[in-house]
Design an enzyme around this catalytic site. Sequence first.
Site, PDB file in Angstrom:
ATOM      1  CB  SER A  44      49.283  31.868  44.101  1.00 54.34           C
ATOM      2  OG  SER A  44      49.204  32.854  43.221  1.00 54.34           O
ATOM      3  CB  ALA A  68      36.661  32.401  48.868  1.00 58.62           C
ATOM      4  CB  CYS A 124      45.158  36.591  47.143  1.00 58.81           C
ATOM      5  SG  CYS A 124      43.827  35.447  47.155  1.00 58.81           S
ATOM      6  CE  LYS A 160      47.072  38.540  39.335  1.00 58.20           C
ATOM      7  NZ  LYS A 160      46.902  37.143  39.017  1.00 58.20           N
ATOM      8  CB  ILE A 186      43.658  44.367  38.726  1.00 59.58           C
ATOM      9  CG1 ILE A 186      42.235  44.148  37.946  1.00 59.58           C
ATOM     10  CG2 ILE A 186      44.009  46.083  38.577  1.00 59.58           C
ATOM     11  CD1 ILE A 186      41.144  44.865  38.356  1.00 59.58           C
ATOM     12  N   GLY A 213      36.337  38.083  35.955  1.00 59.92           N
ATOM     13  CA  GLY A 213      35.479  37.702  34.665  1.00 59.92           C
ATOM     14  C   GLY A 213      35.111  39.402  34.141  1.00 59.92           C
ATOM     15  N   GLY A 239      42.147  40.868  33.594  1.00 62.15           N
ATOM     16  CA  GLY A 239      40.953  41.252  34.037  1.00 62.15           C
ATOM     17  C   GLY A 239      39.816  41.228  33.103  1.00 62.15           C
ATOM     18  N   GLY A 261      42.103  34.142  32.483  1.00 61.74           N
ATOM     19  CA  GLY A 261      41.926  33.209  33.645  1.00 61.74           C
ATOM     20  C   GLY A 261      40.368  32.639  33.382  1.00 61.74           C
TER      21      GLY A 261
END
Length: 299
Positions: A44, A68, A124, A160, A186, A213, A239, A261
Site C-alpha cells: 500500500s 505495525a 489497515c 479491501k 480480510i 497468518g 488470510g 502474504g
Amino acid sequence: MLETEFCNIKMKNPTMLAAGVLGSTAASLNWAARSGAGAVVTKSFGKEPNKGYVNPTTVEVTGGVINAIGLSNPGVENFKGELEKLEGKVPSVASIYGANPGDFEGIAVQVQDMVDAVELNVSCPHAMGGCGAAIGQDPYLTAEIVKAVKEVVKIPVVVKLTPNVTDIVEIAVSAVSAGCDALTMINSLGPGMRIDLETAKPILSNRFGGMSGPAIKPVALRCVFDVYEAVEVPIIGVGGIRDYRDVVEFLYAGARAVQIGTAVMYEGMEIFTKINRGLEKFMLQKDYSSIEEMIGKSH
C-alpha cells in the site's frame, strides 16, 4: 484448468501476492510473478512518503505474526517509478490508501494507466494519521471513497475490507452499492500485542498491530462466506492461506481468487508453485475441470 478471472482480468491461476512488505519494489513484484503467482498486489502506498513506525514493527505469535509497520512507503510519485519497471507477466493491482476520498481519488488517477486495477486499503488496523480501519469501519465513508475513485478511473476498483467490525456484510453491501467492482477480505485482525517478559514492555514500537497468518483463516473464511451470499461482485479471499487446502476452502466459500502474504515470509516465493501444483492435483482427483466449478460450492 487453474485459470480464473475477476472484473474481466484473466489470471493463469487463482493465487495473488497480497499487499505487504514484499510488494514494495518492482523487483519483488516481478519475482512473485516469475515464481508462479497469478497476479501481484503492491504494498500500500499513499500520497506522500511515509516512514512508518520505528523498529520493532513485527513480532511472531502463536499462529501468525503481528505487525505495525504504519504503512511505510515512498509515496505515489516515487512508487510510479517501480510500477514502470513491472515486466507485465501477470496482472498487477495497486494497493492505495489515504485519509479521505480526495487522497484516494488523486492517487488512483496517477496510477490507473500503469496497473490493471486499484485496491482501496480502507482497513489497515495499525495505520498512521487516520488512514486506517476507522475508514473501513464506516459504511458511509467507505462508500464516499468508492464513489470518488470510480468517478475518475476506468480500471476496476477493489475494496479491501476489515474484519474488525460488527457486521462486515453491511460494509461490503455499502461498498458495492457505491460502485466497487470487487472485494478483498480480510485485512489483518486486531489490533493485538505481545509483551516482553524481561522488560514488561510491549514488543512493538507502536504497542499494537494487526495479526495475520494461519490463526485468522477461520475468521477470513467466514467473512467470505457471509459476504458471498449478500453481493454479486467477485471476492478475493485472503488470510492465513498456506497450502492448496486453504485455497479450496476459500473457493468453496465464494472467492474467485486468493491472496497470499504471511506464508511467503515462512516459505518464500516458492509457495505459489507449491500451492498451484497441489490445487491442480486435487482438482484432477475430484474431477473438477475448472476453478469456476468450485466457486461457492459450500452454499
